[in-house]
Design a protein around this motif. Structure first.
Motif, PDB file in Angstrom:
ATOM      1  N   LEU A 293       1.041  -2.477  13.096  1.00  0.00           N
ATOM      2  CA  LEU A 293      -0.120  -1.618  12.870  1.00  0.00           C
ATOM      3  C   LEU A 293      -0.366  -0.695  14.057  1.00  0.00           C
ATOM      4  O   LEU A 293      -0.762   0.466  13.873  1.00  0.00           O
ATOM      5  CB  LEU A 293      -1.363  -2.471  12.588  1.00  0.00           C
ATOM      6  CG  LEU A 293      -1.417  -3.084  11.189  1.00  0.00           C
ATOM      7  CD1 LEU A 293      -2.564  -4.079  11.083  1.00  0.00           C
ATOM      8  CD2 LEU A 293      -1.548  -1.996  10.127  1.00  0.00           C
TER       9      LEU A 293
ATOM     10  N   GLN B  76      -1.640  -4.250   6.015  1.00  0.00           N
ATOM     11  CA  GLN B  76      -2.945  -4.875   6.259  1.00  0.00           C
ATOM     12  C   GLN B  76      -3.353  -5.808   5.130  1.00  0.00           C
ATOM     13  O   GLN B  76      -4.285  -6.596   5.286  1.00  0.00           O
ATOM     14  CB  GLN B  76      -4.014  -3.782   6.416  1.00  0.00           C
ATOM     15  CG  GLN B  76      -3.949  -3.034   7.732  1.00  0.00           C
ATOM     16  CD  GLN B  76      -4.927  -1.870   7.755  1.00  0.00           C
ATOM     17  OE1 GLN B  76      -5.047  -1.122   6.785  1.00  0.00           O
ATOM     18  NE2 GLN B  76      -5.643  -1.719   8.854  1.00  0.00           N
TER      19      GLN B  76
ATOM     20  N   HIS C 135      -4.355  -4.620   2.146  1.00  0.00           N
ATOM     21  CA  HIS C 135      -5.368  -3.954   1.334  1.00  0.00           C
ATOM     22  C   HIS C 135      -4.784  -3.292   0.099  1.00  0.00           C
ATOM     23  O   HIS C 135      -5.508  -3.073  -0.879  1.00  0.00           O
ATOM     24  CB  HIS C 135      -6.096  -2.892   2.170  1.00  0.00           C
ATOM     25  CG  HIS C 135      -6.835  -3.464   3.333  1.00  0.00           C
ATOM     26  ND1 HIS C 135      -7.219  -2.706   4.426  1.00  0.00           N
ATOM     27  CD2 HIS C 135      -7.260  -4.731   3.606  1.00  0.00           C
ATOM     28  CE1 HIS C 135      -7.834  -3.475   5.298  1.00  0.00           C
ATOM     29  NE2 HIS C 135      -7.874  -4.707   4.815  1.00  0.00           N
TER      30      HIS C 135
END
Length: 213
Positions: A135, A192, A194
């Motif tokens: 990330l 992540q 999501h």
């Protein structure tokens, strides 16, 4: 499963299903991943397909970027630009696995695949610590592309051609940054946790402005 000249034929006690293959298809999920659950459920998926080129990307094909069972489809040319940017921000003295990722992403960005560009996230991001490192690289790569694009918002063709992004065919014009940012945002959301789309539910990125949320 039987292979015929005009497609694949799947037979179960309750149905016969014929699928005409997309041509050209570069690679299929291995045969052991075609599941027959009690003869009622037959799953057949592809990781890559050939598509008509987008108006702004002179490279045919699209690829599915997968991580932990979810992912997104994207035009190869844009995905290759994103992977090249990720590789470029890896620091010199990074851990071995990050250097491995750099080599892999750079190879995927430069060979010029027509479908089947693979970030190999499941093999590389095997722990949450690695996800956190990835990330940070995503943030840095995004900023790197913004700086490259400058005030006019276009990634220079010189940068793309110097690195042979997409293979041997040269880029004839600068590339609009916005479609690449869609790839970057989807990539970040995926690792992540999501982004929850799959190979059958994901739209093909980049999406037209009229279809963006």
């Amino acid at each position: 499963m039987d292979m015929q000249a005009d497609g694949y034929v799947f037979r179960s006690p309750s149905m016969t299903l014929t699928l005409s293959p997309i041509r050209p298809v570069r690679r299929l999920i291995p045969e052991q991943d075609v599941h027959n659950d009690g003869g009622d459920l037959l799953a057949f998926t592809t990781r890559c397909s050939a598509q008509a080129p987008a108006a702004t990307v002179e490279i045919m094909g699209s690829s599915f970027t997968n991580f932990r069972g979810h992912g997104f489809w994207a035009r190869d040319g844009l995905l290759e630009v994103w992977l090249e940017a990720l590789a470029e921000v890896v620091p010199t003295h990074a851990p071995t696995w990050v250097q491995d990722a750099q080599r892999h992403w750079r190879k995927q960005a430069r060979i010029g695949f027509q479908g089947c560009v693979d970030a190999d996230l499941d093999a590389l991001l095997t722990s949450q610590d690695r996800v956190a490192v990835a990330l940070r690289l995503v943030d840095q790569a995004h900023e790197h592309l913004i700086q490259l694009a400058g005030p006019n918002g276009r990634i220079p063709s010189a940068w793309l051609n110097e690195r042979r992004v997409g293979g041997s065919n040269p880029w004839g014009a600068d590339l609009d940054l916005q479609p690449v940012r869609q790839i970057a945002n989807a990539f970040a959301a995926l690792i992540q946790g999501h982004l929850r789309t799959t190979a059958t539910t994901s739209p093909l990125l980049p999406r037209p402005a009229s279809q963006q949320p």
